[in-house]
Each structure stands twice: as C-alpha cells, then as structure tokens.
Design an enzyme around this catalytic site. Structure first.
Site, PDB file in Angstrom:
ATOM      1  N   ASP A 152       0.834  -1.211   0.000  1.00  0.00           N
ATOM      2  CA  ASP A 152       0.000   0.000   0.000  1.00  0.00           C
ATOM      3  C   ASP A 152       0.864   1.254   0.000  1.00  0.00           C
ATOM      4  O   ASP A 152       0.595   2.210   0.731  1.00  0.00           O
ATOM      5  CB  ASP A 152      -0.945   0.000   1.199  1.00  0.00           C
ATOM      6  N   LYS A 154       1.914   4.676  -1.033  1.00  0.00           N
ATOM      7  CA  LYS A 154       1.294   5.863  -1.612  1.00  0.00           C
ATOM      8  C   LYS A 154       1.655   7.048  -0.729  1.00  0.00           C
ATOM      9  O   LYS A 154       2.085   6.857   0.433  1.00  0.00           O
ATOM     10  CB  LYS A 154      -0.230   5.700  -1.701  1.00  0.00           C
ATOM     11  N   ASP A 170       1.258   2.746   8.333  1.00  0.00           N
ATOM     12  CA  ASP A 170       0.018   2.021   8.013  1.00  0.00           C
ATOM     13  C   ASP A 170       0.311   0.683   7.336  1.00  0.00           C
ATOM     14  O   ASP A 170       0.368   0.581   6.109  1.00  0.00           O
ATOM     15  CB  ASP A 170      -0.918   2.852   7.139  1.00  0.00           C
ATOM     16  N   THR A 188      -4.378   0.826  -3.432  1.00  0.00           N
ATOM     17  CA  THR A 188      -5.005   2.002  -4.035  1.00  0.00           C
ATOM     18  C   THR A 188      -4.965   1.856  -5.558  1.00  0.00           C
ATOM     19  O   THR A 188      -3.907   1.539  -6.110  1.00  0.00           O
ATOM     20  CB  THR A 188      -4.242   3.272  -3.596  1.00  0.00           C
TER      21      THR A 188
END
Length: 339
Positions: A152, A154, A170, A188
């Site tokens: 993830d 980003k 995260d 995402t």
C-alpha cells in the site's frame, strides 16, 4: 538536534511502553491527526513525567472491526509492526484495549504526510524526489529481506519526521509471504501492479511497481495511469501505455520504465538483489545509501514547529462525538485478547 540523539530518545521511549501496561488514563489527548474507515489517530502525551514525548495513538473501533471481519487482519498488522525496527519505518511502541476500542501506540512524525507536501508543491524538484525515493528503497529493502510485502505504498502512507526523513506507516495491507505469492486484491487503484489486478498472484515486485508510480507522480504532479473510475484505471494499467512529460530526462525515464514494466520477470525488483539493482541505477549515482541510512544526509525540507506537539502539518479534524456500543462477548471468548 543530532540524529543519533534522536534515535536514542526513540529507543528509550519504545522500551518504556513495551515494558509496562497502560490505558487511556496513561495519556493526555492533544488533538486528532487523522481519521479512517473505522479508526482515528490522536496526538497524545504520556502523563509519566519521565516520558513526555508526544505520541500518535491509533484508535480502532471494535464493533466496526467485528462487523467487517477484520480481527485476523488487525492481528497481522500488529504482529508485523512488532518485528520492525528501521530508521524509515514508523515504530509501534505498544498496544492495549478497553471494552470499545483497540489502541496502537506509535511514534509521532510531526512533519505530516508526504501527500500534503506534494499537494502544496505540485511537483518535487528532482533532487527532493531522489532523497525520498532513496529512503523508501532502504525501507522496502528491509521489509523484503524479512519476507514482508507492504502492498500500500502511496503518499498518504509516508510520514515525515522532525528531521525531514520519511517514516513508512500504516501496515494494514502488509503481509509476510517469504518467497511465495499472495492473491488478495488490495491497495489504491492508481498504485496497483498488473498482476494484482489480474489476480495471478503477487509478491514483493508490487512494491517496486508502486515506487515507480510514486516517483512519476512526484515529478509530474499526477500518477501515470489515472481516471475518475477505478475500472478505467485498471484498464489503463493493463494496457501499459506509459507517456512521459517532456521535462523527464532519459535517466529518469529509464528508471520509471524499469519499475513500471508489466512483465514481472523484466521488472526492476524481480531479481533476488532487487534493491541493489535500484541503488546502482544511474539516477542514484550521487546517493551514499550508507550515509542516508544513518540520517547523515540533509533532508530537503525540515518541518518548522512551534513546539514538540505542533500539529500544523496535519489537516484539522473535528473531535468525534461517537460513543459506540461495546461488543457483547465474555472475556474468556474475547477475540481481541492479546492486545
């Protein structure tokens, strides 16, 4: 402040929280840093006078976790974070729970999200992008050496600490897969590698793909494949028509093309020594990765703070008035035991 003193301070803070039990009564709540689907992150300060450094407290609602069947997911996040200790990865300092919530105690990165910085600047100067991407290479190398794929990457999941260095955060989608594959579609849309979309099974190579997307977005101001519709984004990713803005030079085009290679076997990041292949690319020729890891390199931006608990680099959120019902289970059947 010298970097080595900062690291020592972080280690002492971590040891304190790992060695004793605590609750919400242990903290003064100073504000809200962010909100998620079933979580809220607050800035807190320990009431213990010997440990007054601000911390981030991630608060997850038990009823929502149960409703969305995320208990295993949450345990996985906790177990992965507890084994990580790296300069460019957010440290988890402890966990606890009450009848309503599960709590993650995390170190506080006062510079806010890289996403906020990107929105403010529009595009990064090449040397700034190089600095952040190089630190991410080191963070991902560390995770991959442990058999963990992040999944993830980003701008919203990259924080900036008080010295201007990145903190990967995260780990909700992170997974330990060693040399195998996993098949869950997560992440995402703009950052998904083709193999995730196609459900063919994926490994650590998806993190290097996402790094290529991030680098492109840093320099262009937008991701290489974007649309209002996730379905259309997936279609564009699978078509693989990579178009570079005129100001991208041949070296950066070479690196991004290598990272955004649809064929896994040809992608930078497929080989066993993926990080070394990246470090040796011409675009990083002026980077001393050893000095970077030791935080001896000056960062392109250092947050200006009024105090240690300054939250000006985060968005402003209203306090939640939500008071959830406690899940109904007996303590000997409590699925959250262990937090």
């Amino acid at each position: 402040m010298e970097p080595e003193k900062t690291e020592t301070s972080e280690k002492q803070n971590s040891d304190h929280f790992r060695s004793e039990k605590y609750s919400m009564d242990s903290f003064d709540v100073l504000g809200t840093l962010g909100v998620g689907t079933f979580s809220r992150v607050r800035l807190v300060r320990s009431k213990d006078q010997s440990h007054m450094k601000p911390l981030a407290l991630k608060i997850l609602k038990k009823t929502s976790i149960l409703k969305m069947r995320q208990i295993k997911h949450l345990r996985n996040e906790k177990e992965i974070m507890e084994q990580l200790d790296h300069s460019f990865i957010t440290k988890i300092l402890g966990t606890f729970q009450d009848d309503y919530y599960v709590f993650f105690v995390l170190e506080y990165a006062c510079g806010g999200e890289l996403f906020t910085r990107m929105k403010k600047l529009g595009t990064f100067p090449a040397q700034d992008a190089q600095f952040y991407i190089a630190e991410l290479v080191l963070a991902l190398e560390y995770l991959h050496d442990k058999g963990i794929v992040f999944r993830d990457l980003k701008p919203e999941n990259i924080l900036i600490d008080r010295l201007g260095h990145i903190k990967l955060s995260d780990f909700g989608f992170a997974k330990a897969i060693s040399d195998g594959k996993t098949y869950t579609m997560c992440g995402t849309p703009e950052y998904l590698a083709p193999e995730i979309i196609l459900g063919k099974g994926h490994g650590r190579e998806v993190d290097w793909w996402a790094l290529g997307v991030l680098l492109y977005e840093m320099l262009a101001g937008y991701p290489p494949y974007y649309d209002d519709s996730p379905f259309n984004i997936y279609q564009k990713i699978l078509l693989g028509r990579l178009i570079f803005p005129p100001h991208f030079d041949d070296v950066i085009c070479s690196l991004i093309s290598g990272l955004l290679e649809p064929s896994i076997q040809k992608r930078i990041g497929y080989k066993q020594n993926a990080a070394s292949e990246l470090k040796n690319h011409a675009w990083f020729s002026n980077i001393d990765f050893s000095s970077l890891l030791a935080k001896e390199c000056a960062s392109p931006w250092v947050p200006e703070l009024m105090s240690e608990d300054d939250t000006s680099n985060f968005n402003t959120y209203p306090d939640s008035l939500d008071q959830p019902h406690a899940p109904k289970f007996t303590r000997d059947r409590d699925p959250f035991i262990g937090f």
